[in-house]
Design a protein around this motif. Structure first.
Motif, PDB file in Angstrom:
ATOM      1  N   THR A 139      27.904   4.761 -31.216  1.00 12.78           N
ATOM      2  CA  THR A 139      28.648   3.542 -30.934  1.00 12.78           C
ATOM      3  C   THR A 139      29.768   3.424 -31.954  1.00 12.78           C
ATOM      4  OG1 THR A 139      26.633   2.451 -30.186  1.00 12.78           O
ATOM      5  CG2 THR A 139      28.500   1.037 -30.737  1.00 12.78           C
TER       6      THR A 139
ATOM      7  N   PHE B  14      32.648   1.081 -33.605  1.00 17.04           N
ATOM      8  CA  PHE B  14      33.169  -0.276 -33.764  1.00 17.04           C
ATOM      9  C   PHE B  14      34.660  -0.241 -34.105  1.00 17.04           C
ATOM     10  CE2 PHE B  14      28.700  -0.953 -33.911  1.00 17.04           C
ATOM     11  CZ  PHE B  14      28.509  -2.247 -33.467  1.00 17.04           C
ATOM     12  N   MET B  15      35.234  -1.405 -34.233  1.00 21.24           N
ATOM     13  CA  MET B  15      36.644  -1.549 -34.629  1.00 21.24           C
ATOM     14  C   MET B  15      36.631  -2.702 -35.631  1.00 21.24           C
ATOM     15  SD  MET B  15      39.908  -2.005 -32.060  1.00 21.24           S
ATOM     16  CE  MET B  15      39.716  -3.779 -31.820  1.00 21.24           C
TER      17      MET B  15
ATOM     18  N   LEU C  87      33.422 -11.561 -33.205  1.00 27.75           N
ATOM     19  CA  LEU C  87      32.346 -10.568 -33.064  1.00 27.75           C
ATOM     20  C   LEU C  87      32.890  -9.189 -33.410  1.00 27.75           C
ATOM     21  CD1 LEU C  87      32.994  -8.952 -30.156  1.00 27.75           C
ATOM     22  CD2 LEU C  87      32.131 -11.074 -29.206  1.00 27.75           C
TER      23      LEU C  87
ATOM     24  N   ILE D 260      33.893  -5.924 -32.424  1.00 22.14           N
ATOM     25  CA  ILE D 260      34.242  -5.251 -31.165  1.00 22.14           C
ATOM     26  C   ILE D 260      33.791  -3.787 -31.239  1.00 22.14           C
ATOM     27  CG2 ILE D 260      36.193  -4.441 -29.766  1.00 22.14           C
ATOM     28  CD1 ILE D 260      37.630  -7.044 -30.441  1.00 22.14           C
ATOM     29  N   ALA D 261      33.252  -3.279 -30.162  1.00 22.74           N
ATOM     30  CA  ALA D 261      32.740  -1.909 -30.162  1.00 22.74           C
ATOM     31  C   ALA D 261      32.756  -1.327 -28.765  1.00 22.74           C
ATOM     32  CB  ALA D 261      31.312  -1.878 -30.693  1.00 22.74           C
ATOM     33  N   TYR D 262      32.577  -0.027 -28.689  1.00 15.52           N
ATOM     34  CA  TYR D 262      32.370   0.640 -27.401  1.00 15.52           C
ATOM     35  C   TYR D 262      31.396   1.787 -27.620  1.00 15.52           C
ATOM     36  CZ  TYR D 262      35.433   4.396 -29.033  1.00 15.52           C
ATOM     37  OH  TYR D 262      35.961   5.437 -29.748  1.00 15.52           O
ATOM     38  N   HIS D 263      30.730   2.150 -26.541  1.00 18.43           N
ATOM     39  CA  HIS D 263      29.897   3.341 -26.571  1.00 18.43           C
ATOM     40  C   HIS D 263      30.818   4.550 -26.534  1.00 18.43           C
ATOM     41  CE1 HIS D 263      26.490   0.780 -25.654  1.00 18.43           C
ATOM     42  NE2 HIS D 263      27.107   0.335 -24.586  1.00 18.43           N
ATOM     43  N   SER D 264      30.612   5.485 -27.447  1.00 14.47           N
ATOM     44  CA  SER D 264      31.382   6.722 -27.378  1.00 14.47           C
ATOM     45  C   SER D 264      30.437   7.868 -27.049  1.00 14.47           C
ATOM     46  CB  SER D 264      32.153   6.939 -28.672  1.00 14.47           C
ATOM     47  OG  SER D 264      33.132   7.957 -28.482  1.00 14.47           O
TER      48      SER D 264
ATOM     49  N   HIS E 189      24.968  -5.599 -31.846  1.00 18.15           N
ATOM     50  CA  HIS E 189      24.641  -4.510 -30.915  1.00 18.15           C
ATOM     51  C   HIS E 189      23.313  -4.778 -30.201  1.00 18.15           C
ATOM     52  CE1 HIS E 189      24.478  -0.525 -29.253  1.00 18.15           C
ATOM     53  NE2 HIS E 189      25.230   0.057 -30.145  1.00 18.15           N
TER      54      HIS E 189
END
Lengths: 443, 443
Positions: free
Chosen positions: B139, B141-142, B168, B170-174, B355
């Motif tokens: 995962t 984040f930024m 919050l 911010i994140a994405y699944h990589s 998360h």
């Protein structure tokens, strides 16, 4: 031979019938022409692979013990008889084809093995069904232009499609560990979203939605650094399932700028327990989506003549729903979506080719979701968000209204491949009920 | 005791020295106060766990065979002596603490075990280092507001932060499967992007970038459906590493609307071979980022007094680079970034709590990336995209210019935790060279 799908053979013969009577019933999802794989257990027993036939499950470990298999079929049945199907998937298409031909022969009317095989059948209503594969990675595409355009219409009615949509299959990595088998309830998740006054709040999701999707399960694919050309990409897919990409829309709206959906999707994803193989779907190959006249031609790495001619799949998909009130009143389930895989703008081979084009590996058991399979008509709106956007919400036959799902609502998908001259096959169900949010942990 | 980090004990004693002479050298990354874990192999040998000490590796399997461990430390050393460290991580913090105390005692000057342990050392320059954990999920984040604001300034200079950024993490699944160990070369990927004329093209990436990130490796975490409150979230982290989130910027710009980055990130992610444990970092706990006065207070589920007081980490991070011309001319590497973890707006405990807030499970070996660790000053721009945005590109000491990376460029990160009264510790290197794109497969 349809692109990316195996050749037709005697297992597709519409005249073939099974000595399992329920497999010959009109409308069954699991005639002898289907033979999907899953993982089941009997009360207190271990998980093991099986094949659905009518209202029965063929226990592959029992079949092995009974001496029903030899050669390649024996190797395949062995790989499919454990707690997950990944070992079978890793063997590649030859193995699943050998297994299919042998199981079809065993279960065919007139089979010399009927007596032995009958001992290996378990009634489906006496087993629990489990997640059939270990899903290492779950990639979710957004391949329906009708879904994409409806969702984008609010942003810019004149240009509802994102700039890349007509040029490549848009996708994101989603969470593999929360993929679960249909049948398990889904708890309403907590999340952060904007309240009515525009300030963020944290609490149970207020806009829980389903997304009617179709999933492809990767068999033996590529190694890191090795793209799969589109002309061969369909071969990487072992089989297909129904997929519900549960979505917390209020959370999604707030979180997704600029990195995309995250917690709004990782709450849960349900897949149907039976994987319908690429072999079983061979008769239902269809042309790829007919691009609109104004659409640009995709770049060559996404285009192969065979895939354009036969890389689609002719599968009708429906979504059904009951509410607590409907169940209390004994009302029939409401069909709230009727759509078709033919509405996908991109083929699964194009998705595989694009996914691997940068050298990214796909692994055995990976799942690729199609994205919401919406069609152009109102009944083709394959998630509630589209209905809310266009009509403010859904009216059920008993007059109940829904913008999004309420606790106790139950939703399930069905799918059906049908073509003149062939026996229709189905996908079983992908079903879940919404449970109330759990109490929030303190601390 | 610093929030989320273990208590200080004799292993942090700045007076402790090792009988391994190189571990006492000023400036070493691996003094006896560090003791990071990794996986190594000797020529032709199998992969096995080890601990870095100065310029040596303590072979844990050899240590076990020599009878150096007993009790909890023996269990931990056994779990860490195989081809990946996941079994150790799964044992939880008690195990890694027991292992650390025992290894520190073994390697300390005056240890009665010196003779036995000396037989278990392998010079680091004689081993290959491997990916230390099986990464099930990655995962990203930024979490740096400075990176986020610089990248957003072009879109809207008055409001460069996305709406959710201050509310919050911010994140994405990589993509987890393309996480690899530093040291392996990275091939320039193919991808689809807009050409100078605004039409899409497919070919080798034209804007390959690094992102200087920091990674947290999950130890024993939660089960699906069980959120981890922020006050306990730091405990889910076993240790930390350097992380290079290679980014194809031209691909990213075209693909990421609306679902976020996909192929632009899954081309490769490099991590440093040594995992520095939470125990080793205990002396370097720091207050969380001091929010700007105009910033909103995050919601309670992200706030814990202990985490605000000591949930940050005081780690300086640098990026170094050489070009083929620099190497040919024998020029010293150029330090092109100097930044600090203190610039992260969110703590790792906040990332873990967010998360898991929807019930998503974290699993042993999962990696959470911080996002690009940029600071407010020009030297804190921790990827080339920020430099390109503000100045059009980078000028190296020899006058060479770079907008993005060229074939043959080599980039590596270093990290250093430093605090008065304690022995500084380092993270080793996260390094890779850019190889030319491979020829595109036909078909």
């Amino acid at each position: 031979m349809p692109h990316g799908l195996p050749a037709l053979d005697e297992t597709h013969d519409p005249a073939r019938r099974s000595w399992v009577a329920s497999a010959n019933a009109p409308g069954t999802d699991f005639p002898i022409q289907n033979l999907p794989l899953g993982v089941f257990s009997r009360a207190g027993g271990e998980k093991r692979g099986g094949i659905a036939i009518g209202d029965q499950v063929l226990d592959l470990a029992a079949g092995l013990a009974a001496g029903l298999f030899e050669g390649a079929a024996r190797e395949a049945a062995g790989a499919a008889s454990g707690p997950v199907l990944n070992p079978l998937l890793a063997l590649g298409r030859g193995a699943s084809r050998a297994l299919r031909r042998r199981v079809s022969a065993i279960l065919a009317a007139g089979s010399a093995d009927q007596a032995k095989a009958a001992e290996c059948l378990v009634p489906m209503d006496q087993v629990a069904l489990h997640l059939p594969v270990t899903v290492g990675n779950f990639t979710d595409f957004m391949a329906s232009r009708f879904h994409t355009a409806r969702m984008g219409a609010k942003r810019d009615p004149a240009n509802p499609l994102p700039p890349a949509f007509l040029h490549l299959p848009i996708a994101y990595h989603s969470r593999a560990t929360t993929v679960r088998v249909g049948g398990e309830a889904v708890a309403r998740p907590h999340g952060q979203a904007l309240g009515p006054d525009g300030t963020p709040r944290f609490g149970p999701c207020q806009a829980l939605d389903f997304e009617l999707e179709f999933g492809a399960v990767i068999g033996r694919a590529n190694r890191m650094g090795e793209p799969i050309p589109v002309a061969r990409a369909g071969e990487a897919i072992f089989g297909y399932c129904l997929l519900n990409d549960w979505s917390a829309r209020d959370v999604q709206r707030f979180e997704m700028m600029p990195l995309g959906p995250f917690l709004s999707k990782s709450l849960s994803t349900s897949v149907s327990p039976w994987i319908v193989t690429a072999e079983a779907l061979a008769p239902f190959a269809a042309p790829a989506f007919a691009r609109f006249e104004s659409d640009p031609e995709p770049l060559p790495y996404l285009m192969a003549a065979g895939d354009q001619a036969a890389g689609g799949l002719d599968v009708a998909l429906d979504c059904w729903m009951t509410t607590p009130r409907m169940r209390a009143e004994g009302a029939a389930p409401a069909r709230i979506v009727a759509t078709s895989l033919r509405h996908l703008h991109w083929t699964f081979a194009q998705m595989v080719a694009h996914h691997t084009s940068n050298g990214c590996d796909l692994r055995t058991g990976d799942v690729l979701g199609s994205g919401t399979v919406s069609g152009p008509e109102p009944e083709g709106r394959a998630c509630l968000a589209e209905v809310v956007m266009e009509e403010g919400g859904l009216t059920l036959p008993n007059g109940e209204r829904r913008s999004f799902l309420e606790d106790g609502d139950e939703v399930w998908f069905t799918g059906r491949a049908e073509r003149a001259g062939y026996v229709p096959i189905g996908f079983g169900e992908c079903r879940a009920r919404i449970d109330p949010a759990k109490s929030w942990p303190m601390g």
